[in-house]
Scaffold this motif. Structure first.
Motif, PDB file in Angstrom:
ATOM      1  N   TYR A 181      -3.229   8.775 -12.582  1.00  0.00           N
ATOM      2  CA  TYR A 181      -4.152   8.001 -13.415  1.00  0.00           C
ATOM      3  C   TYR A 181      -5.474   8.743 -13.540  1.00  0.00           C
ATOM      4  CZ  TYR A 181      -0.996   4.007 -12.922  1.00  0.00           C
ATOM      5  OH  TYR A 181       0.084   3.176 -12.956  1.00  0.00           O
ATOM      6  N   ARG A 182      -6.129   8.553 -14.656  1.00  0.00           N
ATOM      7  CA  ARG A 182      -7.379   9.267 -14.915  1.00  0.00           C
ATOM      8  C   ARG A 182      -8.564   8.682 -14.163  1.00  0.00           C
ATOM      9  NH1 ARG A 182      -6.963  10.468 -21.455  1.00  0.00           N
ATOM     10  NH2 ARG A 182      -4.969  11.592 -21.335  1.00  0.00           N
ATOM     11  N   SER A 183      -8.441   7.465 -13.716  1.00  0.00           N
ATOM     12  CA  SER A 183      -9.537   6.850 -12.965  1.00  0.00           C
ATOM     13  C   SER A 183      -9.003   5.750 -12.064  1.00  0.00           C
ATOM     14  CB  SER A 183     -10.590   6.264 -13.922  1.00  0.00           C
ATOM     15  OG  SER A 183     -10.070   5.121 -14.576  1.00  0.00           O
ATOM     16  N   ARG A 184      -9.798   5.405 -11.062  1.00  0.00           N
ATOM     17  CA  ARG A 184      -9.449   4.316 -10.153  1.00  0.00           C
ATOM     18  C   ARG A 184      -9.418   2.980 -10.882  1.00  0.00           C
ATOM     19  NH1 ARG A 184     -13.052   1.291  -7.946  1.00  0.00           N
ATOM     20  NH2 ARG A 184     -12.425   1.522  -5.776  1.00  0.00           N
ATOM     21  N   ALA A 185     -10.058   2.907 -12.059  1.00  0.00           N
ATOM     22  CA  ALA A 185     -10.087   1.658 -12.823  1.00  0.00           C
ATOM     23  C   ALA A 185      -8.692   1.195 -13.222  1.00  0.00           C
ATOM     24  CB  ALA A 185     -10.959   1.817 -14.063  1.00  0.00           C
ATOM     25  N   ALA A 186      -7.735   2.111 -13.257  1.00  0.00           N
ATOM     26  CA  ALA A 186      -6.365   1.729 -13.605  1.00  0.00           C
ATOM     27  C   ALA A 186      -5.860   0.609 -12.695  1.00  0.00           C
ATOM     28  CB  ALA A 186      -5.441   2.941 -13.514  1.00  0.00           C
ATOM     29  N   TYR A 187      -6.255   0.651 -11.423  1.00  0.00           N
ATOM     30  CA  TYR A 187      -5.769  -0.348 -10.475  1.00  0.00           C
ATOM     31  C   TYR A 187      -6.384  -1.723 -10.718  1.00  0.00           C
ATOM     32  CZ  TYR A 187      -3.847   3.756  -8.323  1.00  0.00           C
ATOM     33  OH  TYR A 187      -3.153   4.922  -8.128  1.00  0.00           O
ATOM     34  N   LYS A 188      -7.560  -1.749 -11.350  1.00  0.00           N
ATOM     35  CA  LYS A 188      -8.145  -3.046 -11.695  1.00  0.00           C
ATOM     36  C   LYS A 188      -7.249  -3.774 -12.678  1.00  0.00           C
ATOM     37  CE  LYS A 188     -12.771  -1.053 -11.191  1.00  0.00           C
ATOM     38  NZ  LYS A 188     -14.035  -0.720 -11.877  1.00  0.00           N
ATOM     39  N   LYS A 194      -5.336   9.911  -8.084  1.00  0.00           N
ATOM     40  CA  LYS A 194      -4.928  11.309  -8.169  1.00  0.00           C
ATOM     41  C   LYS A 194      -3.433  11.451  -7.894  1.00  0.00           C
ATOM     42  CE  LYS A 194      -9.413  13.293  -6.875  1.00  0.00           C
ATOM     43  NZ  LYS A 194     -10.166  14.078  -5.849  1.00  0.00           N
ATOM     44  N   ALA A 195      -2.950  10.724  -6.905  1.00  0.00           N
ATOM     45  CA  ALA A 195      -1.533  10.810  -6.548  1.00  0.00           C
ATOM     46  C   ALA A 195      -0.641  10.229  -7.641  1.00  0.00           C
ATOM     47  CB  ALA A 195      -1.283  10.078  -5.227  1.00  0.00           C
ATOM     48  N   ASP A 196      -1.107   9.182  -8.306  1.00  0.00           N
ATOM     49  CA  ASP A 196      -0.291   8.486  -9.306  1.00  0.00           C
ATOM     50  C   ASP A 196      -0.470   9.022 -10.717  1.00  0.00           C
ATOM     51  OD1 ASP A 196       0.521   6.913  -7.237  1.00  0.00           O
ATOM     52  OD2 ASP A 196      -0.576   5.116  -7.840  1.00  0.00           O
ATOM     53  N   ARG A 251       4.630   7.275  -8.386  1.00  0.00           N
ATOM     54  CA  ARG A 251       4.093   5.954  -8.702  1.00  0.00           C
ATOM     55  C   ARG A 251       4.003   5.141  -7.416  1.00  0.00           C
ATOM     56  NH1 ARG A 251       1.708   6.825 -13.287  1.00  0.00           N
ATOM     57  NH2 ARG A 251       3.094   7.543 -14.916  1.00  0.00           N
ATOM     58  N   THR A 252       2.898   4.495  -7.200  1.00  0.00           N
ATOM     59  CA  THR A 252       2.789   3.609  -6.055  1.00  0.00           C
ATOM     60  C   THR A 252       2.491   2.220  -6.548  1.00  0.00           C
ATOM     61  OG1 THR A 252       0.412   3.855  -5.748  1.00  0.00           O
ATOM     62  CG2 THR A 252       1.825   5.493  -4.686  1.00  0.00           C
ATOM     63  N   THR A 253       2.684   1.235  -5.710  1.00  0.00           N
ATOM     64  CA  THR A 253       2.432  -0.151  -6.073  1.00  0.00           C
ATOM     65  C   THR A 253       1.081  -0.612  -5.574  1.00  0.00           C
ATOM     66  OG1 THR A 253       3.508  -0.913  -4.056  1.00  0.00           O
ATOM     67  CG2 THR A 253       4.888  -0.682  -6.007  1.00  0.00           C
ATOM     68  N   GLY A 254       0.320   0.307  -4.999  1.00  0.00           N
ATOM     69  CA  GLY A 254      -1.011  -0.086  -4.521  1.00  0.00           C
ATOM     70  C   GLY A 254      -1.042  -0.334  -3.029  1.00  0.00           C
ATOM     71  N   ARG A 255       0.121  -0.236  -2.377  1.00  0.00           N
ATOM     72  CA  ARG A 255       0.145  -0.438  -0.934  1.00  0.00           C
ATOM     73  C   ARG A 255      -0.219   0.869  -0.241  1.00  0.00           C
ATOM     74  NH1 ARG A 255       4.596  -3.257  -2.835  1.00  0.00           N
ATOM     75  NH2 ARG A 255       5.912  -1.426  -2.621  1.00  0.00           N
ATOM     76  N   GLY A 256      -0.684   0.747   1.010  1.00  0.00           N
ATOM     77  CA  GLY A 256      -0.939   1.934   1.804  1.00  0.00           C
ATOM     78  C   GLY A 256      -2.138   2.732   1.349  1.00  0.00           C
ATOM     79  N   ARG A 257      -3.201   2.035   0.893  1.00  0.00           N
ATOM     80  CA  ARG A 257      -4.372   2.766   0.440  1.00  0.00           C
ATOM     81  C   ARG A 257      -5.426   2.894   1.530  1.00  0.00           C
ATOM     82  NH1 ARG A 257      -3.995  -0.479  -4.389  1.00  0.00           N
ATOM     83  NH2 ARG A 257      -2.668   0.582  -5.859  1.00  0.00           N
ATOM     84  N   GLY A 258      -5.111   2.497   2.739  1.00  0.00           N
ATOM     85  CA  GLY A 258      -6.081   2.687   3.813  1.00  0.00           C
ATOM     86  C   GLY A 258      -6.266   4.170   4.066  1.00  0.00           C
ATOM     87  N   GLN A 295     -16.752   8.853  -3.348  1.00  0.00           N
ATOM     88  CA  GLN A 295     -15.532   9.247  -4.051  1.00  0.00           C
ATOM     89  C   GLN A 295     -14.499   9.815  -3.088  1.00  0.00           C
ATOM     90  OE1 GLN A 295     -16.053   7.535  -6.986  1.00  0.00           O
ATOM     91  NE2 GLN A 295     -14.953   9.222  -7.939  1.00  0.00           N
ATOM     92  N   LEU A 296     -14.945  10.659  -2.166  1.00  0.00           N
ATOM     93  CA  LEU A 296     -14.024  11.266  -1.215  1.00  0.00           C
ATOM     94  C   LEU A 296     -13.399  10.238  -0.295  1.00  0.00           C
ATOM     95  CD1 LEU A 296     -15.992  14.494  -0.240  1.00  0.00           C
ATOM     96  CD2 LEU A 296     -13.840  14.394  -1.504  1.00  0.00           C
ATOM     97  N   ASP A 297     -14.167   9.201   0.053  1.00  0.00           N
ATOM     98  CA  ASP A 297     -13.700   8.195   0.999  1.00  0.00           C
ATOM     99  C   ASP A 297     -12.920   7.060   0.335  1.00  0.00           C
ATOM    100  OD1 ASP A 297     -14.945   9.630   2.981  1.00  0.00           O
ATOM    101  OD2 ASP A 297     -16.759   8.395   2.999  1.00  0.00           O
ATOM    102  N   ASP A 298     -12.943   6.985  -0.996  1.00  0.00           N
ATOM    103  CA  ASP A 298     -12.370   5.849  -1.715  1.00  0.00           C
ATOM    104  C   ASP A 298     -10.843   5.961  -1.800  1.00  0.00           C
ATOM    105  OD1 ASP A 298     -11.544   3.957  -3.630  1.00  0.00           O
ATOM    106  OD2 ASP A 298     -13.471   4.074  -4.658  1.00  0.00           O
ATOM    107  N   PRO A 299     -10.103   5.030  -1.192  1.00  0.00           N
ATOM    108  CA  PRO A 299      -8.641   5.106  -1.238  1.00  0.00           C
ATOM    109  C   PRO A 299      -8.081   4.964  -2.651  1.00  0.00           C
ATOM    110  CG  PRO A 299      -9.352   3.005  -0.317  1.00  0.00           C
ATOM    111  CD  PRO A 299     -10.570   3.871  -0.403  1.00  0.00           C
ATOM    112  N   TYR A 300      -8.791   4.250  -3.523  1.00  0.00           N
ATOM    113  CA  TYR A 300      -8.310   4.102  -4.899  1.00  0.00           C
ATOM    114  C   TYR A 300      -8.460   5.407  -5.675  1.00  0.00           C
ATOM    115  CZ  TYR A 300      -7.696  -0.960  -4.474  1.00  0.00           C
ATOM    116  OH  TYR A 300      -7.260  -2.203  -4.107  1.00  0.00           O
ATOM    117  N   VAL A 301      -9.477   6.182  -5.392  1.00  0.00           N
ATOM    118  CA  VAL A 301      -9.626   7.487  -6.019  1.00  0.00           C
ATOM    119  C   VAL A 301      -8.464   8.386  -5.601  1.00  0.00           C
ATOM    120  CG1 VAL A 301     -11.047   9.572  -6.125  1.00  0.00           C
ATOM    121  CG2 VAL A 301     -12.128   7.326  -6.243  1.00  0.00           C
ATOM    122  N   LYS A 302      -8.144   8.350  -4.315  1.00  0.00           N
ATOM    123  CA  LYS A 302      -7.029   9.152  -3.811  1.00  0.00           C
ATOM    124  C   LYS A 302      -5.710   8.705  -4.430  1.00  0.00           C
ATOM    125  CE  LYS A 302      -9.427   9.768   0.606  1.00  0.00           C
ATOM    126  NZ  LYS A 302      -9.441   9.417   2.049  1.00  0.00           N
TER     127      LYS A 302
END
Length: 232
Positions: free
Chosen positions: A48-55, A44-46, A3-10, A34-41
């Protein structure tokens, strides 16, 4: 599962998409993004089924949407990222989701595969929820055709339908969150929101792509229904 808190997505550098004979230029650009998107990465690590979770995570961080909720309806649930967040942060809440597209099961959530605009959908959602909701969230958007005015009207029609449903199921003090397009909710919708909620704001969470036209309207503090059961 990490689980991450959203930090370190660069990102740590771009990956190149390998070309394919039958892949269109637009498809290649989408894959590259998609490959370049830090939220997609991060998704996958957390797990979640999609980057939308972070929204939703970012909207919750700003507006405190999920604290103490006991009943949640997720409109446009597929592929399930928002419901995953709700189940993670509110493990004891009743959660019901609906989408035209199939959604893989999520433990603790009831998922309906049907059109929310079907006349029978609201009653089925209410039956599945088994009580009032504290939060109605909608990530629904109409399929775009490239004509801005038409796309806006179609998406706003979904927002209005979601709001009508929210006014029927929300507990006093509840909240409604819905995706809108650039420019936000139109005047008539904002008027209705202000009439029924104590606070109405627009927000673009950082997880929304910069080039995206999406915004979210966040309405908190539902004032409840009158004695006949209708919203004010």
């Amino acid at each position: 599962m990490s689980r991450t808190t959203g930090r370190g997505r660069g990102g740590t550098g771009k990956q190149r998409v390998k070309t394919a004979r039958r892949r269109s230029a637009a498809s290649t650009r989408w894959l590259q993004r998609q490959l370049d998107d830090p939220y997609v990465k991060a998704a996958k690590a957390d797990g979640y089924r999609s980057r939308a979770a972070y929204k939703l995570l970012e909207l919750d961080e700003r507006f405190d949407l999920l604290k103490g909720v006991k009943g949640v309806v997720d409109l446009g649930v597929a592929p399930g990222g928002w419901t995953q967040v709700v189940r993670q942060k509110c493990p004891n809440a009743r959660v019901v989701g609906i989408d035209l597209l199939p959604t893989d099961p999520i433990e603790g959530a009831t998922l309906l595969e049907m059109d929310f605009m079907d006349d029978s959908a609201p009653a089925m959602l209410k039956d599945a929820l088994g009580g009032p909701a504290d939060l109605v969230i909608s990530d629904m958007a109409a399929n775009t055709i490239g004509h801005k005015q038409t796309d806006h009207l179609r998406t706003m029609g979904l927002v209005e339908a979601g709001l009508d449903f929210a006014l029927e199921v929300l507990e006093p003090g509840g909240a409604f969150v819905a995706k809108v397009l650039a420019g936000g909710a139109d005047k008539a919708l904002v008027t209705q929101l202000n009439r029924n909620f104590d606070s109405v704001k627009h927000a673009k969470p950082p997880a929304s792509r910069k080039g995206s036209s999406e915004w979210y309207v966040v309405a908190k503090g539902f004032r409840g229904r009158d004695r006949e059961g209708d919203a004010d």
